[in-house]
Motif scaffolding. Sequence first.
Motif, mmCIF file in Angstrom:
data_model
loop_
_atom_site.group_PDB
_atom_site.id
_atom_site.type_symbol
_atom_site.label_atom_id
_atom_site.label_comp_id
_atom_site.label_asym_id
_atom_site.label_seq_id
_atom_site.Cartn_x
_atom_site.Cartn_y
_atom_site.Cartn_z
ATOM 1 N N LEU A 11 -5.040 35.830 25.507
ATOM 2 C CA LEU A 11 -6.136 35.070 24.547
ATOM 3 C C LEU A 11 -5.851 35.189 23.194
ATOM 4 C CD1 LEU A 11 -8.814 35.974 27.012
ATOM 5 C CD2 LEU A 11 -8.252 33.664 26.392
ATOM 6 N N TYR A 12 -5.170 36.716 22.879
ATOM 7 C CA TYR A 12 -5.010 37.144 21.509
ATOM 8 C C TYR A 12 -3.872 36.001 20.871
ATOM 9 C CZ TYR A 12 -7.984 40.878 20.478
ATOM 10 O OH TYR A 12 -9.161 41.605 20.322
ATOM 11 N N SER A 13 -3.056 35.517 21.802
ATOM 12 C CA SER A 13 -1.713 34.566 21.343
ATOM 13 C C SER A 13 -2.584 33.312 21.028
ATOM 14 C CB SER A 13 -0.891 34.422 22.547
ATOM 15 O OG SER A 13 -1.323 33.769 23.355
ATOM 16 N N LEU A 14 -3.469 33.064 21.490
ATOM 17 C CA LEU A 14 -4.444 31.492 21.198
ATOM 18 C C LEU A 14 -5.309 31.686 20.009
ATOM 19 C CD1 LEU A 14 -5.874 30.742 24.811
ATOM 20 C CD2 LEU A 14 -3.804 29.600 23.890
ATOM 21 N N LEU A 15 -5.212 32.955 19.548
ATOM 22 C CA LEU A 15 -6.195 33.230 18.272
ATOM 23 C C LEU A 15 -5.989 32.363 17.059
ATOM 24 C CD1 LEU A 15 -8.869 34.631 17.489
ATOM 25 C CD2 LEU A 15 -7.564 36.488 16.750
ATOM 26 N N PRO A 16 -4.577 32.195 16.582
ATOM 27 C CA PRO A 16 -4.355 31.532 15.565
ATOM 28 C C PRO A 16 -4.971 29.909 15.629
ATOM 29 C CG PRO A 16 -2.600 32.917 15.739
ATOM 30 C CD PRO A 16 -3.395 32.990 17.126
ATOM 31 N N GLU A 17 -4.666 29.357 16.885
ATOM 32 C CA GLU A 17 -5.047 27.894 17.009
ATOM 33 C C GLU A 17 -6.560 28.021 16.972
ATOM 34 O OE1 GLU A 17 -4.127 24.530 19.891
ATOM 35 O OE2 GLU A 17 -4.011 26.392 20.735
ATOM 36 N N ILE A 18 -7.344 28.748 17.904
ATOM 37 C CA ILE A 18 -8.653 28.741 17.948
ATOM 38 C C ILE A 18 -9.437 29.093 16.668
ATOM 39 C CG2 ILE A 18 -10.573 29.963 19.482
ATOM 40 C CD1 ILE A 18 -9.081 27.911 21.023
ATOM 41 N N GLN A 19 -8.755 30.059 16.074
ATOM 42 C CA GLN A 19 -9.374 30.486 14.617
ATOM 43 C C GLN A 19 -9.416 29.250 13.797
ATOM 44 O OE1 GLN A 19 -7.240 33.490 12.476
ATOM 45 N NE2 GLN A 19 -9.185 34.312 11.712
ATOM 46 N N GLY A 20 -8.491 28.582 13.736
ATOM 47 C CA GLY A 20 -8.167 27.534 13.039
ATOM 48 C C GLY A 20 -9.402 26.392 13.401
ATOM 49 N N ILE A 21 -9.724 26.177 14.588
ATOM 50 C CA ILE A 21 -10.588 25.241 14.950
ATOM 51 C C ILE A 21 -11.849 25.682 14.440
ATOM 52 C CG2 ILE A 21 -11.676 24.422 17.031
ATOM 53 C CD1 ILE A 21 -8.854 24.307 18.334
ATOM 54 N N ARG A 22 -12.078 26.909 14.897
ATOM 55 C CA ARG A 22 -13.289 27.604 14.503
ATOM 56 C C ARG A 22 -13.666 27.379 12.836
ATOM 57 N NH1 ARG A 22 -16.529 31.198 11.290
ATOM 58 N NH2 ARG A 22 -14.502 32.357 11.144
ATOM 59 N N GLN A 23 -12.888 27.782 12.124
ATOM 60 C CA GLN A 23 -12.871 27.656 10.698
ATOM 61 C C GLN A 23 -12.968 26.071 10.310
ATOM 62 O OE1 GLN A 23 -9.781 29.747 8.949
ATOM 63 N NE2 GLN A 23 -10.662 31.951 9.442
ATOM 64 N N ARG A 24 -12.441 25.393 10.897
ATOM 65 C CA ARG A 24 -12.768 23.875 10.515
ATOM 66 C C ARG A 24 -14.231 23.360 10.971
ATOM 67 N NH1 ARG A 24 -9.304 18.872 13.181
ATOM 68 N NH2 ARG A 24 -10.561 17.358 12.629
ATOM 69 N N ILE A 25 -14.664 23.772 12.260
ATOM 70 C CA ILE A 25 -16.086 23.541 12.324
ATOM 71 C C ILE A 25 -16.790 24.195 11.580
ATOM 72 C CG2 ILE A 25 -17.662 23.985 14.280
ATOM 73 C CD1 ILE A 25 -15.602 23.893 16.196
ATOM 74 N N HIS A 26 -16.563 25.523 11.043
ATOM 75 C CA HIS A 26 -17.377 26.220 9.950
ATOM 76 C C HIS A 26 -17.556 25.275 8.658
ATOM 77 C CE1 HIS A 26 -19.458 29.841 8.647
ATOM 78 N NE2 HIS A 26 -18.919 29.430 7.407
#
Length: 196
Positions: A11-26
């Motif tokens: 799950l931590y390996s997914l963090l950069p991609e998911i974080q990018g999606i979260r920040q885009r939504i934000h």
Amino acid sequence: MTPQKSLLTELYSLLPEIQGIRQRIHAHPELGFQELATAALVADYLRQLDIEVHEQVGKTGVVGVLRGTAGISARSIGLRADMDALPIHEQTQLPYQSTIAGQMHACGHDGHTAVLLATAAYLAKHRDFAGIVHFMLRQRPGAYFRLGQGGAEQRRVLHNANFDFNDAVIPQGAAMFVRIAQNFLAQTTTTTLNLG
């Protein structure tokens, strides 16, 4: 490596991609029942994971349906996150601060959505379960909650225009959802809750 550490490592390996999606939504918050761009982003991501997608559920909601590959089972579980923002002017000064005046993800729904997408990514890669997981990303008008009594000067708003979701908790939240789904789908008995 223990199963829990292996789960968190992935799950931590997914963090950069998911974080990018979260920040885009934000950066592009949408109020309840107006989450058109957010819903499209979520639906596209789920499709990339080869998850069946239903859109415009209750107007702007999205439901992803992931079927396990370990046999046929009538068991299913729904995991839910809200996608809506609030009518609050953001004051964080973050690089991905809201680009829409007077609208902000001040209650963390961008983070909730990110946690559910990380969960979907993990389970889509590990479909070795019997049953169905429904990822329900929905609209819900934000509500303001106040604590305390007395006049406005004595109350505190829980939603904070100076606060941003902590991305470091995304993998832990997703791990919790993954374990809940896996444990529920692995049960051989049915549990009924009577809430009325």
